[in-house]
Design a protein around this motif. Sequence first.
Motif: not given
Length: 262
Positions: A193-218
């Motif tokens: 699943r997509l990374v929840r923004t509430s789980h983002i604590k660090t810059l590395n978390d944010f980078k992983i959120l960007q990778m996880a966008w593949v779960y939200d491509i159409n």
Amino acid sequence: MIKQETLDNIKSWFENYLKNYQSSDPYYQQNIDLKKDHTFRVCQEILNLAQSLSLDKKDLRLAETIALLHDIGRFEQYKRYATFSDTKSEDHAQLGIKIIRQNHVLKKVDKTTSALILRTIAYHNRAVLPQKETERCLFFAKLLRDADKLDILYVVTNYYHRENKSQNKSLELDLPNTPKISHGVYNDIMSGRLVRTSHIKTLNDFKILQMAWVYDINFPRTFQLIRQRSYLEKIKDVLPQSDKTQRIYSTLKSYLDKKCNF
């Protein structure tokens, strides 16, 4: 429907509107230019995706108009708050809609098309799209969201691999650059699943959120471009190297490859 003349007039308005945000402050101007250049590239990305779907000329003009206006709120947001973080300021999509209405940007567009454009802009930065919406509006919202993600991935991967190592806190959302990858972020990825923004604590978390966008491509073309441009690899290469990082990358790469091979 949007005529070519109307689209040309909206482009001229956009260029003139940006003159309000010129500054002699290099850092301020850098971030205004960042969003201006992003807008123009999203216009190109959305046309690329739309052409891959064989849209006709009137829908190509509609798609380009939506892309041109989707981030119009970013300029005023940065001027007021000196940040691109919606949580630290206000929702840039809603701010953009106010600006479009105040400036009568869509005055020569019929009401049905105008309403569709505004709703699409409103949805472009939401975590999920609404279920109660027309199929046509959702189609253009998905098109915009894919085009937007493609260019954000372009921007951030260039930034992460920059040679001069100068820092832009606006791109990093002022997150601490520590090695930790948060447990919630890891669980989101491994659960598909997509990374929840509430789980983002660090810059590395944010980078992983960007990778996880593949779960939200159409669209198939978007998956192909993400793989072709090696965006997952480029982000993985700037993460702390660990078993956890490798599992995250392998999970997302496997998902991307599966989608590309459909």
